[in-house]
Design a protein around this motif. Sequence first.
Motif, PDB file in Angstrom:
ATOM      1  N   ASP A 113      -5.748  -4.349   4.213  1.00  0.00           N
ATOM      2  CA  ASP A 113      -5.146  -4.839   5.459  1.00  0.00           C
ATOM      3  C   ASP A 113      -4.263  -6.053   5.200  1.00  0.00           C
ATOM      4  OD1 ASP A 113      -6.494  -2.863   6.903  1.00  0.00           O
ATOM      5  OD2 ASP A 113      -8.132  -4.204   7.481  1.00  0.00           O
ATOM      6  N   ALA A 114      -4.765  -6.982   4.394  1.00  0.00           N
ATOM      7  CA  ALA A 114      -4.002  -8.196   4.081  1.00  0.00           C
ATOM      8  C   ALA A 114      -2.766  -7.871   3.251  1.00  0.00           C
ATOM      9  CB  ALA A 114      -4.899  -9.194   3.353  1.00  0.00           C
ATOM     10  N   ALA A 115      -2.883  -6.919   2.327  1.00  0.00           N
ATOM     11  CA  ALA A 115      -1.740  -6.532   1.497  1.00  0.00           C
ATOM     12  C   ALA A 115      -0.636  -5.910   2.348  1.00  0.00           C
ATOM     13  CB  ALA A 115      -2.193  -5.558   0.413  1.00  0.00           C
ATOM     14  N   ILE A 116      -1.023  -5.077   3.301  1.00  0.00           N
ATOM     15  CA  ILE A 116      -0.039  -4.472   4.210  1.00  0.00           C
ATOM     16  C   ILE A 116       0.677  -5.561   4.999  1.00  0.00           C
ATOM     17  CG2 ILE A 116       0.201  -3.058   6.295  1.00  0.00           C
ATOM     18  CD1 ILE A 116      -2.195  -1.355   5.148  1.00  0.00           C
ATOM     19  N   GLU A 117      -0.094  -6.453   5.580  1.00  0.00           N
ATOM     20  CA  GLU A 117       0.498  -7.547   6.364  1.00  0.00           C
ATOM     21  C   GLU A 117       1.412  -8.407   5.494  1.00  0.00           C
ATOM     22  OE1 GLU A 117      -1.055 -11.456   8.798  1.00  0.00           O
ATOM     23  OE2 GLU A 117      -2.392  -9.722   8.692  1.00  0.00           O
ATOM     24  N   HIS A 118       0.972  -8.706   4.284  1.00  0.00           N
ATOM     25  CA  HIS A 118       1.747  -9.530   3.350  1.00  0.00           C
ATOM     26  C   HIS A 118       3.077  -8.866   2.997  1.00  0.00           C
ATOM     27  CE1 HIS A 118       2.631 -12.153  -0.018  1.00  0.00           C
ATOM     28  NE2 HIS A 118       2.648 -11.119  -0.835  1.00  0.00           N
ATOM     29  N   ALA A 119       3.025  -7.581   2.612  1.00  0.00           N
ATOM     30  CA  ALA A 119       4.244  -6.882   2.199  1.00  0.00           C
ATOM     31  C   ALA A 119       5.262  -6.817   3.338  1.00  0.00           C
ATOM     32  CB  ALA A 119       3.898  -5.476   1.702  1.00  0.00           C
ATOM     33  N   PHE A 120       4.817  -6.481   4.545  1.00  0.00           N
ATOM     34  CA  PHE A 120       5.745  -6.428   5.670  1.00  0.00           C
ATOM     35  C   PHE A 120       6.300  -7.821   5.992  1.00  0.00           C
ATOM     36  CE2 PHE A 120       3.765  -2.248   7.261  1.00  0.00           C
ATOM     37  CZ  PHE A 120       4.776  -1.491   6.679  1.00  0.00           C
TER      38      PHE A 120
END
Length: 193
Positions: free
Chosen positions: A136-143
């Motif tokens: 979840d954090a990786a998705i938020e970070h990448a976007f």
Amino acid sequence: MPGRSSASPPGKRDGPEIHFTEVTRSPRADFENLFERPGAPKYCWCMAWRHLPSREHVESDQKKRAMMALVDAGTPVGILALIDGKTVGWCSVAPRRTYRRLSRQQDDSETDIWSIVCFYVPRALRGGGLAAALLDAAIEHAFAKGARTIEAYPVDQASPCYSFMGLRNMFVARGFHEIGMAGSRRHVMRLER
């Protein structure tokens, strides 16, 4: 960059709040300490999918130096998970161009694609939702960093190898869709913004 999470898959994680931080020069020591703990992936330093001058007989200290050079150069390499101030997990998430070729069908003319290629959760913390929280954090970070598409290469639950790349059902639950295969086990999956 995501700051914290108290839940990952719905109803899965009850417990301490997890904080996330990007690996940069300032938390570099936390990253090094995580990877140097017993049972941690210090043999690879998450360089398996990154560019190295040679892929043959590369010692772990050479891989560590290569990873730290990326960090020192400001190249995005991933995020750390922290609980009560202690670094407890890692996810490799970075622009796809910073990795070597990840699948045969990869089109290098595509831009703004970030890839998620690795998770590390210590054995004692597995099964409690930390990998899902890292995803979840990786998705938020990448976007937040400008990705238009996030690509991942997870395996099925029963796969005997590559599980460090994540499990397919975890990505499906977050809206990723399959676009092909990378080899015989790794699914190429995408999430678009």
